[in-house]
Design a protein around this motif. Structure first.
Motif, PDB file in Angstrom:
ATOM      1  N   HIS A  45      44.990  98.721  51.171  1.00 22.19           N
ATOM      2  CA  HIS A  45      46.045  99.723  51.083  1.00 22.19           C
ATOM      3  C   HIS A  45      47.398  99.034  51.142  1.00 22.19           C
ATOM      4  CE1 HIS A  45      45.360  99.206  55.433  1.00 22.19           C
ATOM      5  NE2 HIS A  45      46.645  99.477  55.548  1.00 22.19           N
ATOM      6  N   ASP A  46      48.413  99.768  50.686  1.00 22.29           N
ATOM      7  CA  ASP A  46      49.771  99.239  50.677  1.00 22.29           C
ATOM      8  C   ASP A  46      50.275  99.033  52.088  1.00 22.29           C
ATOM      9  OD1 ASP A  46      50.148  99.142  47.914  1.00 22.29           O
ATOM     10  OD2 ASP A  46      50.858 101.198  47.824  1.00 22.29           O
ATOM     11  N   LEU A  47      50.995  97.940  52.281  1.00 22.37           N
ATOM     12  CA  LEU A  47      51.741  97.748  53.516  1.00 22.37           C
ATOM     13  C   LEU A  47      53.115  98.364  53.327  1.00 22.37           C
ATOM     14  CD1 LEU A  47      51.121  94.110  54.807  1.00 22.37           C
ATOM     15  CD2 LEU A  47      50.435  96.245  55.857  1.00 22.37           C
ATOM     16  N   PRO A  48      53.611  99.072  54.318  1.00 26.22           N
ATOM     17  CA  PRO A  48      54.969  99.625  54.171  1.00 26.22           C
ATOM     18  C   PRO A  48      55.994  98.492  54.088  1.00 26.22           C
ATOM     19  CG  PRO A  48      53.952 100.276  56.284  1.00 26.22           C
ATOM     20  CD  PRO A  48      52.988  99.398  55.567  1.00 26.22           C
ATOM     21  N   THR A  49      57.034  98.748  53.331  1.00 23.86           N
ATOM     22  CA  THR A  49      58.083  97.737  53.208  1.00 23.86           C
ATOM     23  C   THR A  49      59.196  97.950  54.195  1.00 23.86           C
ATOM     24  OG1 THR A  49      59.127  99.058  51.488  1.00 23.86           O
ATOM     25  CG2 THR A  49      57.676  97.272  50.787  1.00 23.86           C
ATOM     26  N   ASP A  71      46.784  89.738  53.626  1.00 23.68           N
ATOM     27  CA  ASP A  71      47.907  90.452  53.030  1.00 23.68           C
ATOM     28  C   ASP A  71      48.247  89.752  51.723  1.00 23.68           C
ATOM     29  OD1 ASP A  71      47.835  91.837  55.400  1.00 23.68           O
ATOM     30  OD2 ASP A  71      49.659  90.936  56.216  1.00 23.68           O
ATOM     31  N   ILE A  72      48.283  90.503  50.637  1.00 26.40           N
ATOM     32  CA  ILE A  72      48.482  89.949  49.299  1.00 26.40           C
ATOM     33  C   ILE A  72      49.740  90.560  48.711  1.00 26.40           C
ATOM     34  CG2 ILE A  72      47.433  89.540  47.048  1.00 26.40           C
ATOM     35  CD1 ILE A  72      45.635  88.622  49.410  1.00 26.40           C
ATOM     36  N   THR A  73      50.696  89.711  48.322  1.00 25.68           N
ATOM     37  CA  THR A  73      51.944  90.169  47.728  1.00 25.68           C
ATOM     38  C   THR A  73      52.040  89.634  46.308  1.00 25.68           C
ATOM     39  OG1 THR A  73      53.023  90.136  49.893  1.00 25.68           O
ATOM     40  CG2 THR A  73      54.461  90.205  47.954  1.00 25.68           C
TER      41      THR A  73
END
Length: 125
Positions: A121-125, A101-103
């Motif tokens: 893909h985007d992780l939901p916030t 997971d990359i932020t």
């Protein structure tokens, strides 16, 4: 925490039972983090080394981090935070050895990794 940004995730395991090691992720982050200082919070790893001996307040250069964690090491759970001075550049998190997971607030970082790992893909916030 990072200022509002985005988190993407991609599988840590590829076809043919190939693990994507931290060293590979760092290579693709290279131009964005080459001058960064890294903080490590490693809870579990496989493949040797005494990574737990590194105090969480220590900051390592990108090159020192690459030397410390060779490609043979599988990070099961850990968080790696890149700093440029007092600003966080990117947070790389190994989640249960199944995903990275990359932020980041820097879209160039997220785009570079998404280009390399098409399942990102985007992780939901």
């Amino acid at each position: 925490m990072l200022p509002p940004g985005r988190t993407i995730t991609f599988r840590a395991w590829r076809a043919g039972h190939r693990y994507v090691p931290l060293a590979e992720v760092l290579v693709y982050l290279g131009p964005f983090v080459v001058d960064s200082a890294w903080q490590l919070e490693i809870e579990e790893w496989l493949g040797g080394g005494d990574l737990g001996a590194i105090p969480p307040e220590a900051r390592l250069s990108t090159l020192d981090l690459l030397a410390l964690i060779p490609p043979s090491v599988q990070v099961v759970d850990g968080v790696f935070t890149a700093w440029a001075g007092s600003a966080r550049v990117v947070v790389v998190e190994a989640f249960d050895s199944t995903s990275w997971d990359i932020t980041s607030t820097d879209e160039r970082i997220l785009t570079a990794l998404a280009d390399r790992y098409p399942d990102a893909h985007d992780l939901p916030t």
